[in-house]
Design an enzyme around this catalytic site. Structure first.
Site, short mmCIF file in Angstrom:
data_model
loop_
_atom_site.label_atom_id
_atom_site.label_comp_id
_atom_site.label_asym_id
_atom_site.label_seq_id
_atom_site.Cartn_x
_atom_site.Cartn_y
_atom_site.Cartn_z
NE ARG A 1 -1.54 -13.56 -5.42
CZ ARG A 1 -2.28 -12.52 -5.70
NH1 ARG A 1 -1.95 -11.75 -6.70
NH2 ARG A 1 -3.35 -12.25 -4.99
NE ARG B 1 -1.10 -9.46 -1.83
CZ ARG B 1 -2.42 -9.55 -2.06
NH1 ARG B 1 -2.89 -9.31 -3.26
NH2 ARG B 1 -3.25 -9.85 -1.09
CG ASP C 1 -1.51 -8.23 -6.44
OD1 ASP C 1 -2.20 -9.24 -6.32
OD2 ASP C 1 -1.99 -7.09 -6.58
CG ASP D 1 -3.99 -5.62 -8.95
OD1 ASP D 1 -4.51 -6.76 -8.98
OD2 ASP D 1 -3.66 -5.06 -7.89
O1 GSY Z 1 -3.20 -4.65 -4.36
C1 GSY Z 1 -1.88 -4.94 -4.43
C2 GSY Z 1 -1.37 -5.63 -3.23
N1 GSY Z 1 -1.19 -4.72 -2.10
C3 GSY Z 1 -0.24 -3.78 -1.94
C4 GSY Z 1 0.83 -3.34 -2.75
O2 GSY Z 1 1.09 -3.83 -3.85
N2 GSY Z 1 1.59 -2.32 -2.22
C5 GSY Z 1 1.35 -1.75 -1.00
N3 GSY Z 1 2.13 -0.80 -0.58
N4 GSY Z 1 0.31 -2.16 -0.24
C6 GSY Z 1 -0.47 -3.16 -0.70
N5 GSY Z 1 -1.54 -3.71 -0.13
C7 GSY Z 1 -1.96 -4.66 -1.01
S1 GSY Z 1 -3.32 -5.67 -0.72
#
Ligand code: GSY
Length: 176
Positions: free
Chosen positions: A85, A94, A97, A99
């Site tokens: 990443r 990405r 990710d 979190d």
């Molecule tokens: O915050 C996580 C990254 N992210 C995502 C995700 O993981 N899934 C979806 N569906 N939309 C996202 N937008 C972000 S930024």
């Protein structure tokens, strides 16, 4: 070992998305102070935030850990880094990710960490898989049960089961 309960959201929309999720779970579980207890199914989800990007695969995992929140964050960043990443555009695509959504029932605010994750309650791609792995959990600061928060989500259509998982035990990702 002190057992703290943590929930993480995982997402990927670049490259081999399934492999990225699997590898992230494997890396976390191989940490001596982390045990992945349960994985949600994998969901294909419409991008939220910046919408002009590929669909994501998302999942939530429940882990037990002796790590402090800050050391858990470091372990997540290390796993993200090993999966290639880069520091990309905010809200953009990405490889992986990770979190931290919840750490016990604690409210944590530091320069680097906000737990519970500040946007989790509005995000169907987080709450739907979280509800699958921990339907009875209570989000700190919310009076309503998780089920009511999920019921009220406006964009559940954007979150579709992509791969059903038998999540109990180990780091799972065994298929049903
Ligand atoms: O915050 C996580 C990254 N992210 C995502 C995700 O993981 N899934 C979806 N569906 N939309 C996202 N937008 C972000 S930024």
């Amino acid at each position: 070992m002190v057992e703290n309960q943590a929930f993480l959201s995982l997402g990927s929309n670049i490259g081999d998305r399934l492999q990225n999720l699997k590898e992230a779970v494997r890396l976390l579980n191989s940490h001596p102070s982390i045990k992945v207890a349960k994985c949600s199914s994998i969901y294909e989800t419409d991008p939220v935030g910046y919408e002009d990007q590929d669909l994501f695969l998302n999942m939530v995992i429940h882990l037990t850990t002796a790590l402090s929140p800050s050391d858990l964050l470091d372990a997540c960043l290390k796993a993200e880094f090993s999966l290639g990443r880069k520091r990309e555009i905010r809200w953009g695509p990405r490889t992986i990710d990770l979190d931290i959504l919840l750490y016990n029932q604690e409210n944590i605010e530091t320069e680097k960490l906000f737990i519970p994750h500040p946007r989790m309650a509005e995000r169907a791609f987080v709450l739907v898989p979280l509800y699958e792995v921990a339907g009875n959990i209570h989000l700190p600061g919310k009076s309503e049960p998780l089920e009511a928060l999920v019921d009220r989500l406006p964009d559940k259509k954007g979150v579709r089961i992509w791969k059903q998982i038998n999540g109990e035990g180990g780091f799972g990702l065994s298929e049903s």
